[in-house]
Design a protein around this motif. Structure first.
Motif, mmCIF file in Angstrom:
data_model
loop_
_atom_site.group_PDB
_atom_site.id
_atom_site.type_symbol
_atom_site.label_atom_id
_atom_site.label_comp_id
_atom_site.label_asym_id
_atom_site.label_seq_id
_atom_site.Cartn_x
_atom_site.Cartn_y
_atom_site.Cartn_z
ATOM 1 N N GLU A 1 4.139 84.095 -14.542
ATOM 2 C CA GLU A 1 4.664 84.243 -15.895
ATOM 3 C C GLU A 1 3.569 84.010 -16.929
ATOM 4 N N GLY A 2 2.713 83.024 -16.683
ATOM 5 C CA GLY A 2 1.624 82.744 -17.604
ATOM 6 C C GLY A 2 0.626 83.881 -17.665
ATOM 7 N N VAL A 3 0.270 84.446 -16.501
ATOM 8 C CA VAL A 3 -0.665 85.571 -16.464
ATOM 9 C C VAL A 3 -0.069 86.782 -17.178
ATOM 10 N N GLN A 4 1.221 87.041 -16.943
ATOM 11 C CA GLN A 4 1.868 88.186 -17.581
ATOM 12 C C GLN A 4 1.876 88.059 -19.097
ATOM 13 N N LYS A 5 1.973 86.844 -19.576
ATOM 14 C CA LYS A 5 1.907 86.601 -21.019
ATOM 15 C C LYS A 5 0.596 87.145 -21.583
ATOM 16 N N GLY A 6 -0.510 86.903 -20.875
ATOM 17 C CA GLY A 6 -1.798 87.404 -21.321
ATOM 18 C C GLY A 6 -1.901 88.914 -21.222
ATOM 19 N N LEU A 7 -1.360 89.496 -20.155
ATOM 20 C CA LEU A 7 -1.418 90.946 -19.975
ATOM 21 C C LEU A 7 -0.582 91.667 -21.025
ATOM 22 N N ASP A 8 0.545 91.096 -21.355
ATOM 23 C CA ASP A 8 1.371 91.688 -22.417
ATOM 24 C C ASP A 8 0.624 91.677 -23.747
ATOM 25 N N LEU A 9 -0.141 90.624 -23.978
ATOM 26 C CA LEU A 9 -0.923 90.523 -25.201
ATOM 27 C C LEU A 9 -2.010 91.603 -25.241
ATOM 28 N N VAL A 10 -2.583 91.912 -24.089
ATOM 29 C CA VAL A 10 -3.590 92.974 -24.011
ATOM 30 C C VAL A 10 -2.972 94.314 -24.393
ATOM 31 N N ASN A 11 -1.855 94.661 -23.773
ATOM 32 C CA ASN A 11 -1.203 95.942 -24.066
ATOM 33 C C ASN A 11 -0.732 96.033 -25.513
ATOM 34 N N ALA A 12 -0.363 94.894 -26.089
ATOM 35 C CA ALA A 12 0.136 94.885 -27.467
ATOM 36 C C ALA A 12 -0.943 95.281 -28.471
#
Length: 394
Positions: A166-177
């Motif tokens: 969940e923590g890693v996905q938070k960062g990946l979502d920020l990249v795509n955003a």
């Protein structure tokens, strides 16, 4: 680290002895005093043990990470709180050294407690406390079609350190955003082995950029820091890692250049293998990578280690407009407040975090997406960098 061990232990003991004065001012309980020193002695033994452990195997890595975390939680609060005692001592000099003030010792312990909580946050939540850092760079020779071109840079993923999906996905979502034109990754996908990425392939493959995703290798990607049964096993690991770059949608650049086009105009994206100083391997070859690139082309270089910039890039016969690096992690520990930036890594690397300029040739050093060794980040938060290129009139 072995060479610096005497200095580390000296600072540790000096800070400990000084801080102990506040403890004895507030409590005369001998049991508390024994516990204070017993914990420190055990920690010193642990620090010495780190220098005797080969950095191979998960158990050794976990032990090193645990000792580093405990050392920071014990040592740093004392060091940062001790100036309160020092200020009191300056005043005591002019008063014939009366007993220490109870309230000042309480303030010292309270301040140490605050720093302890900051470090605790860094070790528990800081590893996924992602920050977006933005830079806008102006170039008179940027092709007009690329005015406003955006780059999202990632570096130092170190997939083998992750455990919190969940923590890693938070960062990946920020990249795509960020919706940047390209995503550039500047090395260290894993700690040592390609298998570390297996569980994370689906998540990282969902990163999107309309003009593509590109990557280079970092020093940890070659598998140089663990013992392999055979040379063939090490070679197979690197081959598999290169394959994984493709599986997550990144075009891995191995001492080569690709051209990014917009209409009739283009920029050159150069990627070199790892090249470092201070004992790091120098696999990269900028001359080979840039062979055939026109002198007047606008050039972006991806090179994992920032020491490559001063060591090679600035002296290269072609003008490299922007170099993107990582590697340092900002040591995962430091202070960045109101424009002030400090980390112990600055005494090792001249360029260690953020933007640097040498007569219009820029270097950006990413603080890293992941973490290694220390299981967290304190002050030097994990980073998603967004760089916008703008054309300015000559």
């Amino acid at each position: 680290m072995a060479k610096r061990l005497p200095l580390i232990l000296l600072l540790f003991l000096a800070g400990d002895i000084y801080f102990y004065q506040a403890v004895t001012t507030l409590s005369q309980n001998p049991l508390l005093h024994w516990v204070y020193w017993l914990l420190d002695i055990l920690l010193i033994i642990g620090i010495i043990s780190i220098t005797m452990i080969r950095r191979a195997g998960n158990n050794a890595q976990r032990l090193i990470a645990t000792l580093m975390a405990v050392m920071l939680m014990d040592f740093i609060p004392k060091i940062f709180a001790s100036p309160v005692l020092l200020a009191e001592d300056v005043m005591r000099i002019f008063r014939s050294f009366p007993p220490r003030n109870l309230y000042i010792s309480e303030a010292t312990l309270a301040l140490a407690g605050i720093f302890f909580l900051i470090i605790l946050f860094g070790l528990t939540r800081g590893k996924h406390f992602y920050r977006v850092r933005r830079e806008t760079l102006f170039f008179p020779d940027l092709p007009a079609a690329f005015d406003g071109f955006t780059i999202t840079q990632l570096s130092d993923i170190h997939a083998g350190s992750f455990s919190d999906a969940e923590g890693v996905q938070k960062g990946l979502d920020l990249v795509n955003a960020q919706k940047s034109d390209v995503i550039l990754f500047t090395g260290d996908l894993v700690n040592n082995q390609a298998t570390e990425m297996d569980r994370w392939i689906p998540a990282f493959s969902k990163l999107k950029a309309p003009m593509g995703k590109f990557s280079v290798l970092g020093n940890h990607d070659y598998g140089d820091y663990i013992k392999w049964e055979t040379a063939e096993a090490k070679s197979a690991n690197l081959a598999r890692l290169k394959q994984i770059h493709g599986e997550i949608g990144f075009r891995l650049l191995l001492d080569e250049t690709i051209t990014l086009k917009k209409g009739e105009q283009s920029i050159s994206l150069i990627g070199v293998e790892n090249w470092g100083t201070g004992g790091f391997h120098q696999y990269g070859d900028l001359k080979k990578a840039a062979a055939g690139v026109p002198d007047d082309a606008f050039k972006i270089l991806m090179s994992h280690d920032p020491s490559h910039w001063e060591g090679v890039t600035l002296d290269h016969h072609q003008h490299v407009h922007l170099t993107l690096s990582g590697h340092t992690h900002g040591m995962q520990f430091g202070i960045e407040l109101f424009g002030f930036k400090w980390s112990p890594i600055k005494y090792v690397y001249k360029q260690w975090a953020g933007l640097y300029d040498n007569d219009g040739r820029f270097l950006y050093v990413n603080r890293g997406f992941g973490f290694l060794g220390l299981k967290g980040r304190i002050g030097m938060w994990p980073e998603v960098a967004v760089i916008t290129l703008k054309r300015k009139k000559a």
